[in-house]
Write a protein that holds these residues in place. Structure first.
Motif, PDB file in Angstrom:
ATOM      1  N   ASN A   1      10.931   6.224   2.076  1.00  0.00           N
ATOM      2  CA  ASN A   1       9.500   6.066   2.312  1.00  0.00           C
ATOM      3  C   ASN A   1       9.109   5.032   3.351  1.00  0.00           C
ATOM      4  O   ASN A   1       8.351   5.319   4.273  1.00  0.00           O
ATOM      5  CB  ASN A   1       8.773   5.753   1.001  1.00  0.00           C
ATOM      6  CG  ASN A   1       8.546   6.984   0.151  1.00  0.00           C
ATOM      7  OD1 ASN A   1       8.584   8.109   0.645  1.00  0.00           O
ATOM      8  ND2 ASN A   1       8.338   6.778  -1.129  1.00  0.00           N
ATOM      9  N   SER A   2       9.591   3.790   3.217  1.00  0.00           N
ATOM     10  CA  SER A   2       9.080   2.753   4.108  1.00  0.00           C
ATOM     11  C   SER A   2       9.957   1.515   4.087  1.00  0.00           C
ATOM     12  O   SER A   2      10.905   1.406   3.297  1.00  0.00           O
ATOM     13  CB  SER A   2       7.654   2.354   3.692  1.00  0.00           C
ATOM     14  OG  SER A   2       7.681   1.509   2.550  1.00  0.00           O
ATOM     15  N   ALA A   3       9.602   0.557   4.943  1.00  0.00           N
ATOM     16  CA  ALA A   3      10.303  -0.723   4.985  1.00  0.00           C
ATOM     17  C   ALA A   3      10.118  -1.513   3.698  1.00  0.00           C
ATOM     18  O   ALA A   3      10.896  -2.433   3.422  1.00  0.00           O
ATOM     19  CB  ALA A   3       9.835  -1.551   6.185  1.00  0.00           C
ATOM     20  N   GLU A   4       9.116  -1.190   2.909  1.00  0.00           N
ATOM     21  CA  GLU A   4       8.976  -1.830   1.608  1.00  0.00           C
ATOM     22  C   GLU A   4      10.230  -1.583   0.763  1.00  0.00           C
ATOM     23  O   GLU A   4      10.696  -2.458   0.030  1.00  0.00           O
ATOM     24  CB  GLU A   4       7.752  -1.287   0.858  1.00  0.00           C
ATOM     25  CG  GLU A   4       6.415  -1.656   1.474  1.00  0.00           C
ATOM     26  CD  GLU A   4       5.967  -3.056   1.099  1.00  0.00           C
ATOM     27  OE1 GLU A   4       6.770  -3.806   0.492  1.00  0.00           O
ATOM     28  OE2 GLU A   4       4.822  -3.394   1.405  1.00  0.00           O
ATOM     29  N   ASP A   5      10.780  -0.377   0.868  1.00  0.00           N
ATOM     30  CA  ASP A   5      11.961  -0.029   0.077  1.00  0.00           C
ATOM     31  C   ASP A   5      13.193  -0.774   0.568  1.00  0.00           C
ATOM     32  O   ASP A   5      13.990  -1.262  -0.235  1.00  0.00           O
ATOM     33  CB  ASP A   5      12.189   1.481   0.122  1.00  0.00           C
ATOM     34  CG  ASP A   5      11.064   2.243  -0.549  1.00  0.00           C
ATOM     35  OD1 ASP A   5      10.864   2.063  -1.761  1.00  0.00           O
ATOM     36  OD2 ASP A   5      10.369   2.997   0.144  1.00  0.00           O
ATOM     37  N   THR A   6      13.379  -0.851   1.889  1.00  0.00           N
ATOM     38  CA  THR A   6      14.549  -1.569   2.395  1.00  0.00           C
ATOM     39  C   THR A   6      14.472  -3.051   2.044  1.00  0.00           C
ATOM     40  O   THR A   6      15.482  -3.661   1.678  1.00  0.00           O
ATOM     41  CB  THR A   6      14.714  -1.377   3.911  1.00  0.00           C
ATOM     42  OG1 THR A   6      13.519  -1.738   4.594  1.00  0.00           O
ATOM     43  CG2 THR A   6      15.063   0.073   4.231  1.00  0.00           C
ATOM     44  N   THR A   7      13.280  -3.633   2.088  1.00  0.00           N
ATOM     45  CA  THR A   7      13.130  -5.042   1.707  1.00  0.00           C
ATOM     46  C   THR A   7      13.516  -5.249   0.250  1.00  0.00           C
ATOM     47  O   THR A   7      14.259  -6.172  -0.096  1.00  0.00           O
ATOM     48  CB  THR A   7      11.684  -5.508   1.936  1.00  0.00           C
ATOM     49  OG1 THR A   7      11.386  -5.441   3.329  1.00  0.00           O
ATOM     50  CG2 THR A   7      11.490  -6.945   1.460  1.00  0.00           C
ATOM     51  N   ARG A   8      13.004  -4.392  -0.619  1.00  0.00           N
ATOM     52  CA  ARG A   8      13.294  -4.508  -2.058  1.00  0.00           C
ATOM     53  C   ARG A   8      14.793  -4.426  -2.334  1.00  0.00           C
ATOM     54  O   ARG A   8      15.356  -5.253  -3.055  1.00  0.00           O
ATOM     55  CB  ARG A   8      12.544  -3.405  -2.813  1.00  0.00           C
ATOM     56  CG  ARG A   8      12.917  -3.277  -4.283  1.00  0.00           C
ATOM     57  CD  ARG A   8      12.118  -2.166  -4.951  1.00  0.00           C
ATOM     58  NE  ARG A   8      12.173  -0.905  -4.249  1.00  0.00           N
ATOM     59  CZ  ARG A   8      13.194  -0.042  -4.299  1.00  0.00           C
ATOM     60  NH1 ARG A   8      14.264  -0.336  -5.037  1.00  0.00           N
ATOM     61  NH2 ARG A   8      13.146   1.103  -3.636  1.00  0.00           N
ATOM     62  N   VAL A   9      15.449  -3.444  -1.724  1.00  0.00           N
ATOM     63  CA  VAL A   9      16.875  -3.247  -1.980  1.00  0.00           C
ATOM     64  C   VAL A   9      17.708  -4.354  -1.343  1.00  0.00           C
ATOM     65  O   VAL A   9      18.679  -4.829  -1.933  1.00  0.00           O
ATOM     66  CB  VAL A   9      17.320  -1.856  -1.491  1.00  0.00           C
ATOM     67  CG1 VAL A   9      18.832  -1.708  -1.567  1.00  0.00           C
ATOM     68  CG2 VAL A   9      16.643  -0.776  -2.330  1.00  0.00           C
ATOM     69  N   LEU A  10      17.334  -4.808  -0.165  1.00  0.00           N
ATOM     70  CA  LEU A  10      18.059  -5.910   0.466  1.00  0.00           C
ATOM     71  C   LEU A  10      18.040  -7.152  -0.416  1.00  0.00           C
ATOM     72  O   LEU A  10      19.053  -7.830  -0.588  1.00  0.00           O
ATOM     73  CB  LEU A  10      17.462  -6.223   1.838  1.00  0.00           C
ATOM     74  CG  LEU A  10      17.818  -5.236   2.956  1.00  0.00           C
ATOM     75  CD1 LEU A  10      16.862  -5.413   4.136  1.00  0.00           C
ATOM     76  CD2 LEU A  10      19.256  -5.409   3.408  1.00  0.00           C
TER      77      LEU A  10
END
Length: 232
Positions: free
Chosen positions: A116-125
């Motif tokens: 979906n978005s960079a929100e997801d990559t931030t959360r997982v990182l």
């Protein structure tokens, strides 16, 4: 020469209106067509990034080290819709974490429709071993000068703290060698270094193992991430 994701099918995209970090209506994300995404607010950054603060920090960058490149474990994306899992995994590898792309994809919620978005990559990182990542939106069709400066500051700050940046991009951008890289359907890639005090960035691109790394001006990267954003 146009550099095209070899997994990306030919797609005719109709004009749409995007949210800051998601997509309103039908869109193309991460190499595949995605349905409506949830509209998300821009989270508070981890440091004071008012225009005055950005200006001050841009001036301070020239006093620091001019360049730095992180050691990462590069692995190309294993499917046409795994650009976000692969880019996130590359970022995590700088801190010694090398999960499988399937594991990262599950955490991201990646499907054949993409991520979906960079929100997801931030959360997982942050959850998977990275730390202090925050999400920054570039909501308009082109990046503003302050957003270009913000990206420069964010990249230098992140790389200096051993955090590769994961960017959600779309469209075409030209690297410092004059080669065009085109992802009209959207893509995720990893910034693993900087030069000239952050005015240039080194990109690890999971979509093309034969040309996996290249340099690009930070201005071009900011415009590439326009209407989307990045995790830094």
């Amino acid at each position: 020469m146009t550099f095209v994701n070899r997994w990306l099918p030919a797609i005719t995209e109709t004009p749409i209106r995007k949210t800051a970090l998601g997509i309103a209506g039908l869109a193309v994300v991460g190499g595949a067509i995605a349905g409506p995404a949830v509209t998300m607010g821009t989270p508070a950054p981890s440091m004071d990034m008012t225009p005055t603060a950005v200006t001050q920090q841009i001036g301070d960058l020239d006093k620091g080290q001019p360049s730095k490149v992180l050691d990462v474990n590069y692995e190309p994306q294993s499917t046409y819709f795994y650009c976000a899992p692969a880019a996130t995994r590359i970022a995590l590898s700088a801190q010694g974490h090398t999960p499988s792309q399937d594991d990262v994809a599950r955490q991201l919620g990646t499907t054949e429709a993409g991520t979906n978005s960079a929100e997801d990559t931030t959360r997982v990182l942050n959850n998977a071993g990275g730390k202090d990542y925050h999400t920054v939106a570039i909501p308009d069709e082109t990046a503003k000068p302050a957003e270009m400066d913000r990206l420069q500051v964010d990249v230098v700050h992140a790389i200096d703290n051993n955090r590769p940046v994961v960017a959600n991009i779309k469209g075409t951008a030209v690297d410092t060698d004059g080669m065009a890289h085109s992802y009209e359907g959207g893509h995720y890639l990893t910034v693993v270094g900087y030069d000239d005090h952050g005015r240039k960035v080194k990109i690890a691109d999971p979509a093309e193992p034969n040309h996996s790394e290249y340099w690009m001006s930070t201005i071009n990267l900011a415009n590439w991430a326009a209407e989307r954003g990045y995790s830094a």
